[in-house]
Enzyme design. Structure first.
Site, PDB file in Angstrom:
ATOM      1  N   LYS A   1       0.834  -1.317  -0.121  1.00  0.00           N
ATOM      2  CA  LYS A   1       0.030   0.066   0.001  1.00  0.00           C
ATOM      3  C   LYS A   1       0.888   1.435   0.233  1.00  0.00           C
ATOM      4  O   LYS A   1       0.549   2.139  -0.946  1.00  0.00           O
ATOM      5  CB  LYS A   1      -0.932  -0.067   1.289  1.00  0.00           C
ATOM      6  CG  LYS A   1      -1.968   0.991   1.036  1.00  0.00           C
ATOM      7  CD  LYS A   1      -2.815   1.082   2.372  1.00  0.00           C
ATOM      8  CE  LYS A   1      -3.589  -0.292   2.675  1.00  0.00           C
ATOM      9  NZ  LYS A   1      -4.631  -0.689   1.760  1.00  0.00           N
TER      10      LYS A   1
ATOM     11  N   ARG B   1      -3.890   2.936   7.956  1.00  0.00           N
ATOM     12  CA  ARG B   1      -4.033   1.516   7.150  1.00  0.00           C
ATOM     13  C   ARG B   1      -2.945   0.988   7.153  1.00  0.00           C
ATOM     14  O   ARG B   1      -1.772   1.198   7.150  1.00  0.00           O
ATOM     15  CB  ARG B   1      -4.220   1.815   5.803  1.00  0.00           C
ATOM     16  CG  ARG B   1      -5.541   2.802   5.700  1.00  0.00           C
ATOM     17  CD  ARG B   1      -5.865   3.329   4.095  1.00  0.00           C
ATOM     18  NE  ARG B   1      -6.796   3.943   3.806  1.00  0.00           N
ATOM     19  CZ  ARG B   1      -7.947   3.528   3.270  1.00  0.00           C
ATOM     20  NH1 ARG B   1      -8.338   2.576   3.165  1.00  0.00           N
ATOM     21  NH2 ARG B   1      -8.974   4.435   3.026  1.00  0.00           N
TER      22      ARG B   1
ATOM     23  N   GLY C   1      -8.054  -7.763   3.769  1.00  0.00           N
ATOM     24  CA  GLY C   1      -9.148  -8.040   4.832  1.00  0.00           C
ATOM     25  C   GLY C   1      -8.224  -8.728   6.208  1.00  0.00           C
ATOM     26  O   GLY C   1      -9.199  -9.007   6.806  1.00  0.00           O
TER      27      GLY C   1
ATOM     28  N   MET D   1      -5.775  -7.543   7.645  1.00  0.00           N
ATOM     29  CA  MET D   1      -5.514  -6.581   9.019  1.00  0.00           C
ATOM     30  C   MET D   1      -6.263  -5.495   9.215  1.00  0.00           C
ATOM     31  O   MET D   1      -7.250  -5.193   8.550  1.00  0.00           O
ATOM     32  CB  MET D   1      -3.904  -6.327   8.715  1.00  0.00           C
ATOM     33  CG  MET D   1      -2.918  -7.307   8.844  1.00  0.00           C
ATOM     34  SD  MET D   1      -1.048  -6.870   8.527  1.00  0.00           S
ATOM     35  CE  MET D   1      -1.268  -6.549   6.810  1.00  0.00           C
TER      36      MET D   1
ATOM     37  N   ARG E   1      -2.672  -1.745  -6.152  1.00  0.00           N
ATOM     38  CA  ARG E   1      -2.004  -3.023  -5.757  1.00  0.00           C
ATOM     39  C   ARG E   1      -2.021  -3.924  -6.765  1.00  0.00           C
ATOM     40  O   ARG E   1      -3.332  -3.926  -7.518  1.00  0.00           O
ATOM     41  CB  ARG E   1      -2.225  -3.303  -4.686  1.00  0.00           C
ATOM     42  CG  ARG E   1      -3.426  -3.989  -4.146  1.00  0.00           C
ATOM     43  CD  ARG E   1      -4.006  -4.084  -2.790  1.00  0.00           C
ATOM     44  NE  ARG E   1      -5.308  -4.684  -2.474  1.00  0.00           N
ATOM     45  CZ  ARG E   1      -5.835  -4.693  -1.041  1.00  0.00           C
ATOM     46  NH1 ARG E   1      -4.924  -4.744  -0.146  1.00  0.00           N
ATOM     47  NH2 ARG E   1      -6.957  -5.193  -1.138  1.00  0.00           N
TER      48      ARG E   1
ATOM     49  N   HIS F   1      -1.787 -43.329   2.834  1.00  0.00           N
ATOM     50  CA  HIS F   1      -2.575 -44.175   1.818  1.00  0.00           C
ATOM     51  C   HIS F   1      -3.559 -43.596   0.966  1.00  0.00           C
ATOM     52  O   HIS F   1      -3.481 -43.520  -0.323  1.00  0.00           O
ATOM     53  CB  HIS F   1      -2.826 -45.414   2.399  1.00  0.00           C
ATOM     54  CG  HIS F   1      -3.335 -46.584   1.144  1.00  0.00           C
ATOM     55  ND1 HIS F   1      -4.707 -46.457   0.932  1.00  0.00           N
ATOM     56  CD2 HIS F   1      -2.607 -47.381   0.359  1.00  0.00           C
ATOM     57  CE1 HIS F   1      -4.769 -47.439  -0.054  1.00  0.00           C
ATOM     58  NE2 HIS F   1      -3.603 -48.121  -0.431  1.00  0.00           N
TER      59      HIS F   1
ATOM     60  N   ARG G   1       4.263 -48.413  -9.441  1.00  0.00           N
ATOM     61  CA  ARG G   1       4.257 -49.314  -8.195  1.00  0.00           C
ATOM     62  C   ARG G   1       3.805 -50.592  -8.299  1.00  0.00           C
ATOM     63  O   ARG G   1       2.373 -50.853  -8.463  1.00  0.00           O
ATOM     64  CB  ARG G   1       3.714 -48.525  -7.041  1.00  0.00           C
ATOM     65  CG  ARG G   1       4.405 -47.358  -6.593  1.00  0.00           C
ATOM     66  CD  ARG G   1       3.772 -46.433  -5.927  1.00  0.00           C
ATOM     67  NE  ARG G   1       2.675 -45.646  -7.056  1.00  0.00           N
ATOM     68  CZ  ARG G   1       2.321 -44.273  -6.708  1.00  0.00           C
ATOM     69  NH1 ARG G   1       2.589 -43.700  -5.828  1.00  0.00           N
ATOM     70  NH2 ARG G   1       1.181 -43.891  -7.666  1.00  0.00           N
TER      71      ARG G   1
ATOM     72  N   ARG H   1       9.005 -50.380 -10.536  1.00  0.00           N
ATOM     73  CA  ARG H   1       9.589 -50.416  -9.176  1.00  0.00           C
ATOM     74  C   ARG H   1       9.081 -52.221  -8.756  1.00  0.00           C
ATOM     75  O   ARG H   1       8.226 -52.368  -8.978  1.00  0.00           O
ATOM     76  CB  ARG H   1       9.318 -49.438  -8.131  1.00  0.00           C
ATOM     77  CG  ARG H   1       9.842 -49.930  -6.873  1.00  0.00           C
ATOM     78  CD  ARG H   1       9.415 -48.729  -5.625  1.00  0.00           C
ATOM     79  NE  ARG H   1       8.021 -49.139  -5.293  1.00  0.00           N
ATOM     80  CZ  ARG H   1       7.453 -48.352  -4.633  1.00  0.00           C
ATOM     81  NH1 ARG H   1       7.963 -47.122  -3.916  1.00  0.00           N
ATOM     82  NH2 ARG H   1       6.115 -48.516  -4.285  1.00  0.00           N
TER      83      ARG H   1
ATOM     84  N   GLU I   1      16.105 -43.977  -0.956  1.00  0.00           N
ATOM     85  CA  GLU I   1      15.152 -43.833   0.142  1.00  0.00           C
ATOM     86  C   GLU I   1      15.725 -43.992   1.576  1.00  0.00           C
ATOM     87  O   GLU I   1      15.203 -44.012   2.367  1.00  0.00           O
ATOM     88  CB  GLU I   1      13.985 -44.395  -0.304  1.00  0.00           C
ATOM     89  CG  GLU I   1      14.107 -46.108  -0.386  1.00  0.00           C
ATOM     90  CD  GLU I   1      13.107 -46.709  -0.980  1.00  0.00           C
ATOM     91  OE1 GLU I   1      11.743 -46.170  -0.495  1.00  0.00           O
ATOM     92  OE2 GLU I   1      13.014 -47.509  -1.547  1.00  0.00           O
TER      93      GLU I   1
ATOM     94  N   SER J   1      16.645 -42.909  -8.384  1.00  0.00           N
ATOM     95  CA  SER J   1      15.144 -42.158  -8.331  1.00  0.00           C
ATOM     96  C   SER J   1      15.144 -41.938  -6.822  1.00  0.00           C
ATOM     97  O   SER J   1      15.159 -42.916  -5.974  1.00  0.00           O
ATOM     98  CB  SER J   1      14.036 -43.154  -8.844  1.00  0.00           C
ATOM     99  OG  SER J   1      12.974 -42.193  -8.936  1.00  0.00           O
TER     100      SER J   1
ATOM    101  N   GLY K   1      13.391 -41.707  -3.784  1.00  0.00           N
ATOM    102  CA  GLY K   1      11.965 -41.963  -3.002  1.00  0.00           C
ATOM    103  C   GLY K   1      11.960 -41.116  -1.776  1.00  0.00           C
ATOM    104  O   GLY K   1      12.221 -41.392  -0.801  1.00  0.00           O
ATOM    105  N   THR K   2      11.427 -39.806  -1.884  1.00  0.00           N
ATOM    106  CA  THR K   2      11.532 -38.686  -0.858  1.00  0.00           C
ATOM    107  C   THR K   2      10.611 -38.940   0.304  1.00  0.00           C
ATOM    108  O   THR K   2      10.821 -38.293   1.211  1.00  0.00           O
ATOM    109  CB  THR K   2      11.503 -37.483  -1.618  1.00  0.00           C
ATOM    110  OG1 THR K   2      10.332 -37.438  -2.386  1.00  0.00           O
ATOM    111  CG2 THR K   2      12.673 -37.044  -2.388  1.00  0.00           C
TER     112      THR K   2
ATOM    113  N   CYS L   1      10.812 -39.352  -7.476  1.00  0.00           N
ATOM    114  CA  CYS L   1       9.490 -39.877  -7.711  1.00  0.00           C
ATOM    115  C   CYS L   1       8.534 -39.920  -6.440  1.00  0.00           C
ATOM    116  O   CYS L   1       7.621 -40.552  -6.443  1.00  0.00           O
ATOM    117  CB  CYS L   1       9.531 -41.501  -8.181  1.00  0.00           C
ATOM    118  SG  CYS L   1      10.289 -42.524  -6.949  1.00  0.00           S
TER     119      CYS L   1
ATOM    120  N   TYR M   1      14.866 -35.380 -13.984  1.00  0.00           N
ATOM    121  CA  TYR M   1      13.631 -35.077 -13.790  1.00  0.00           C
ATOM    122  C   TYR M   1      12.920 -35.279 -12.681  1.00  0.00           C
ATOM    123  O   TYR M   1      13.409 -35.554 -11.588  1.00  0.00           O
ATOM    124  CB  TYR M   1      12.755 -36.418 -14.988  1.00  0.00           C
ATOM    125  CG  TYR M   1      12.823 -37.860 -14.191  1.00  0.00           C
ATOM    126  CD1 TYR M   1      12.239 -38.190 -13.423  1.00  0.00           C
ATOM    127  CD2 TYR M   1      14.210 -38.426 -14.511  1.00  0.00           C
ATOM    128  CE1 TYR M   1      12.207 -39.662 -12.815  1.00  0.00           C
ATOM    129  CE2 TYR M   1      14.333 -39.818 -13.968  1.00  0.00           C
ATOM    130  CZ  TYR M   1      13.320 -40.169 -13.033  1.00  0.00           C
ATOM    131  OH  TYR M   1      13.354 -41.579 -12.643  1.00  0.00           O
TER     132      TYR M   1
END
Length: 923
Positions: free
Chosen positions: A62, A132, A141, A143, A376, A492, A598, A654, A789, A808, A810-811, A876, A896
């Site tokens: 602002k 303001r 809206g 604050m 803004r 899951h 999978r 996999r 992993e 790959s 597996g995080t 992945c 990738y």
């Protein structure tokens, strides 16, 4: 002098000096007390003409906007802005103004008095101001704002005499008391609304504007009584005390609940602080030649290039924003105030060209003269964001790269799922985790079989479970959406639903599922099986009944924007898919490969699961191989469909990976059945099979199945499972090759922690592959790699790369094993609290943990490519569709990212934005 002020009370109360204009004496004493210190204080306050649009960090959106408009020569009421740094210093000092800030504000206030020719607290020509909030990022809206500040019993008379309109002055005064008391003194705003309603009813007035001066005087007296009864003293009369308290209240509103919730949802940092703009009041409620309004330079709902907004004659800004009166569209102003409308239209176009973005404008018309109060960048819907970005690129306002930057990836996600009509009225009965986007309605069902049965009869159903497991997959496929009482965003239910593109609300702890009575309850509502309700997987809301929906909007502009993104990004975008339909959908959304198939999900279908269970529980290898022989043709058929759909593109498959308990009958249920039969004295032969199953399940039961016999460990213990899967993969690929279809399978070994696990498994794969391909008489190029992993795998990546042609990440599991968190338990119990209380900056299962998991990934990438320079590396896990995680993957140099098919467009855009950000850093 530091001044203590909070949003609820002021610490110092003084009566205004006799005559009412005594603000001058206070300013004089403040100047005398601080003259020697002022020069040493940081610059906390900027007059509008001292700022510009580049100072958003310091002046907030602002403050930067009004400064830019002021310097552009637009009609802006004069004022000044107190910086975000002052706000942060205010909190650091225990909610006290930083040294020198108040004195700088008084100096700036004198400058405003000089420009306007008015005096703050002056009895004859009073200056009134608005106070303001304005953070760096727009938070509409969230604050607080105080208008008409500076009014008291003396300045009221001066304003009435000056304008010749006592009714206007009284109306401004009652508005000020109401707003100030609510925001600064902490008085319940509903008390004032009730008093206003009673006064209107008593005087037969339908609108506020119809109240007479006498009625308003009586209402102001009522307001003062409300303040006296609910605050710690009388309403403050000293304008400087009002200003000081209002500034403190606006600072304090930075941390009110709605502002904090908004920042959490929009991932805005909490340490930015808000600026405070103090601006000369101009009045849209002085008569029929006055008005106030809000407008957008383009339609924020559709993106259409038309002036869009509302305005009200004889009103103040909160009347429009709060919806107190029905405001006509701004197009009506063209007829009612044609000259002002033409001026406003010119200014709107000028501001859009200047900022090269859609502007959200606030304005007031006082006695026929237009004043601009705010500009803004406008909030907009997903569809509008895409259209505006593409249109502005075509109009040469912005480049294609800027267009790609302009659209938030999360907005793209909205375009790919049905959603609730924003105009619909809904009754929210519970709120859980927004686990998979989109909305759906249907009849409640409580088991997968019933869901499948009803869906086949043409019914729309929502599957309601305490938590889902692989046995529920057929019901999840049949359902419109899924609701679970337990589980997190990577449970899951959430993972499977996202992969299917179905909405899911998970971890809704206020939902009590009663499977015996086939009903669920939530906050006093009870829904029985067959009763309809709605879920919104984008918000986590559970809603009573059915509500209107809006279908996905994939416009020509959307496709064009994604093409531009594809030209920019370096990272490829692949998709996770377990069935041929997933692969086909992935290609339609622009996926460049399948990054995770999978295989265990293929075993969960009803007709296959009994075979798998018999195979696992088989007493010897021969028995196990008999069951695997039954699975081979169905696996081969699955792989044929996926490889066919991805003709010419890689498919990472996999090998089987879930904990064994996911395939087995419930130990607890078997134990209950056997114990009950024994207690009732039933013949032993009637429960002999269940007892045999119980003994077999008990022998395989694990204390921690997620870290037990799964992944490569299962394949090494039972190599015949690996043999069957490799045979199915390569027989399918060979068959496709003979048809001229370019099948490119990549076989991934899961849960490797030691290089020997991979080398031994590789021997099984290569031996089986050689047999299959020799018999088939065709060549199939395939790769063997592993999923990283386990932390040890990341730390020994150089060794593992000697046996792997691709990695790959597996995080999901890499995050679990790095943090030592059970994902579902953590999200259901403590993780959200951790994020709320800033123990963790973000949920690490939603966005990758850069300093921990990210460092492991960096080590694996560096060592892996040192050992094998052509090593293909991707990700992945569910993080593959998260924009901030994609940015990390770009930084690490991955090849990738892979995500659910429905997130492929999101990832395409995010990958382009990550590439642009990397290019900016390299400059």
């Amino acid at each position: 002098m530091a001044v203590k002020s909070t949003a609820r009370t002021t610490t110092t109360r003084r009566k205004a000096p006799a005559g009412g204009a005594g603000g001058g004496r206070t300013r004089g004493s403040a100047r005398a007390a601080t003259a020697t210190r002022r020069s040493r204080a940081p610059k906390w306050v900027y007059r509008f003409e001292e700022g510009n649009a580049s100072m958003r960090d310091l002046l907030g959106g602002k403050g930067a906007g009004v400064a830019e408009m002021t310097n552009a020569g637009l009609p802006v009421p004069p004022g000044f802005t107190i910086t975000t740094e002052a706000c942060n210093a205010y909190y650091a000092g225990g909610e006290r103004f930083p040294e020198g800030m108040w004195e700088q504000a008084l100096t700036a206030l004198r400058g405003v008095e000089k420009v306007t020719g008015k005096g703050f607290g002056d009895a004859r020509n009073p200056l009134l101001v608005s106070v303001r909030s304005g953070a760096k990022f727009s938070m509409p809206g969230m604050m607080d704002t105080v208008l008409n500040l500076g009014l008291n019993s003396v300045t009221l008379d001066g304003l009435a005499a000056l304008t010749g309109n006592r009714r206007f002055a009284l109306d401004s005064h009652r508005r000020f008391i109401q707003l100030f008391s609510k925001i600064v003194l902490g008085v319940d705003g509903q008390l004032f609304e009730e008093a206003l309603g009673e006064t209107k009813k008593h005087h037969g007035a339908n609108l506020d504007a119809e109240l007479s001066p006498e009625a308003l005087e009586g209402l102001i007296d009522r307001y003062r009584e409300i303040v006296r009864a609910n605050a710690s003293g009388d309403f403050p009369e000293d304008p400087l005390e009002q200003l000081r308290a209002a500034i403190g209240a606006v600072f304090s509103s930075w941390n009110n609940k709605r502002a904090v919730d908004y920042r959490n949802f929009n991932k805005i940092p909490h340490d930015l602080g808000t600026a405070v703009s103090v601006q000369t009041m101009v009045f849209g409620n002085m008569g029929d030649d006055c008005a106030t309004g809000v407008a957008f330079t383009r339609d924020p709902n559709t993106g259409e290039r038309v002036l869009f907004g509302e305005y009200l004659v004889n009103a103040q800004g909160e009347d429009v924003v709060a919806g107190i009166r029905n405001a006509p569209p701004i197009s009506v102003m063209r007829d009612e105030m044609p000259k002002v409308y033409q001026q406003f239209e010119r200014i709107a176009k000028r501001l859009e060209r200047h900022y090269r973005d859609v502007q959200d404008l606030e304005f007031t018309i006082e006695r026929g003269r237009l004043y601009m109060l705010q500009t803004r960048s406008a909030k907009r819907t997903a569809a509008a964001a895409v259209k505006i970005a593409v249109d502005m690129a075509h109009e040469r306002l912005i480049t294609r790269q800027e267009a790609v930057r302009r659209v938030e990836p999360s907005q793209v996600d909205q375009l790919l799922h049905r959603r609730i009509d924003p105009a619909a009225t809904v009754e929210i009965i519970a709120t859980g985790l927004a686990a998979s986007p989109g909305a759906a309605y249907g009849k409640a069902v409580f088991d997968a079989g019933r869901a499948e049965e009803m869906a086949k009869q043409g019914e729309k159903v929502i599957l309601v479970r305490i938590e889902t497991n692989p046995d529920d997959v057929h019901g999840m496929i049949a359902a419109e959406g899924i609701l679970t009482a337990r589980g997190g965003k990577t449970s899951h239910a959430a993972v499977v639903a996202r992969g299917m593109g179905k909405p899911c609300v998970a971890g809704c702890e206020s939902v009590r599922v009663d499977l015996d009575r086939r009903q669920f309850s939530a906050n006093g509502h009870v829904l029985h099986e067959g009763e309809e309700f709605t879920i919104d997987g984008s918000t986590g809301n559970v809603i009573a009944g059915t509500v209107p929906m809006i279908d996905p909007e994939i416009s020509g502009e959307f496709e064009e924007l994604l093409r531009w993104a594809d030209q920019i990004r370096r990272l490829q975008v692949w998709a996770n898919g377990d069935y041929p339909r997933d692969a086909q959908l992935a290609r339609e959304f622009g996926a460049q490969g399948i990054g995770l198939c999978r295989t265990e999900h293929m075993f969960m279908e009803q007709e296959r699961l009994p075979i798998v269970q018999r195979m696992i529980l088989a007493p010897d290898e021969a028995s196990r191989r008999r069951e695997l022989a039954l699975l081979l043709p169905v696996q081969r058929q699955d792989f044929n469909g996926i490889l066919r759909a991805m003709h010419g593109l890689p498919v990472v498959i996999r090998l089987i990976d879930p904990p064994l308990h996911e395939f087995l009958p419930s130990f607890e249920e078997l134990l209950v059945d056997v114990t009950r039969a024994q207690a009732l004295g039933e013949p032993e032969e009637s429960y002999a099979e269940k007892r045999r199953l119980l003994d077999a399940v008990r022998s395989l039961r694990e204390q921690n199945p997620m870290l037990g016999l799964r992944g490569c460990r299962l394949g090494l213990l039972f190599p015949e499972i690996v043999e069957m899967q490799v045979r199915a993969i390569l027989e399918a690929a060979a068959e496709l090759r003979r048809e001229g279809i370019d099948a490119r399978p990549e076989i991934m070994v899961p849960l490797v922690g030691h290089v020997n696990e991979l080398s031994r498994t590789r021997e099984i794969i290569e031996r089986t592959a050689a047999e299959v391909l020799a018999k088939a008489g065709v060549r199939v190029h395939y790769k063997i790699g592993t999923m990283i992993e386990i932390p040890r795998a990341a730390l020994t990546a150089g060794e593992i790369a000697g046996e792997a042609e691709f990695f790959s990440f597996g995080t999901n599991d890499l995050t679990q094993t790095t943090f030592g968190y059970s994902r579902d338990d953590a999200e259901g119990k403590f993780l959200l609290k951790y994020v709320e209380e800033k123990i963790l900056p973000v949920n690490p299962f939603e966005s990758l943990d850069v300093r921990g998991v990210g460092r492991l990934m960096q080590a694996a990438v560096t060592e892996g490519r040192q050992a094998r320079p052509d090593l293909e590396i991707g990700i992945c896990g569910e993080h593959g569709g998260d924009p901030s995680s994609i940015a990390l993957c770009e930084e690490l140099g991955l090849d990738y990212v892979s995500c659910s098919p429905y997130r492929v467009p999101v990832a395409r855009l995010a990958a382009a934005q990550a590439r642009l950000a990397a290019a900016d850093r390299d400059r």
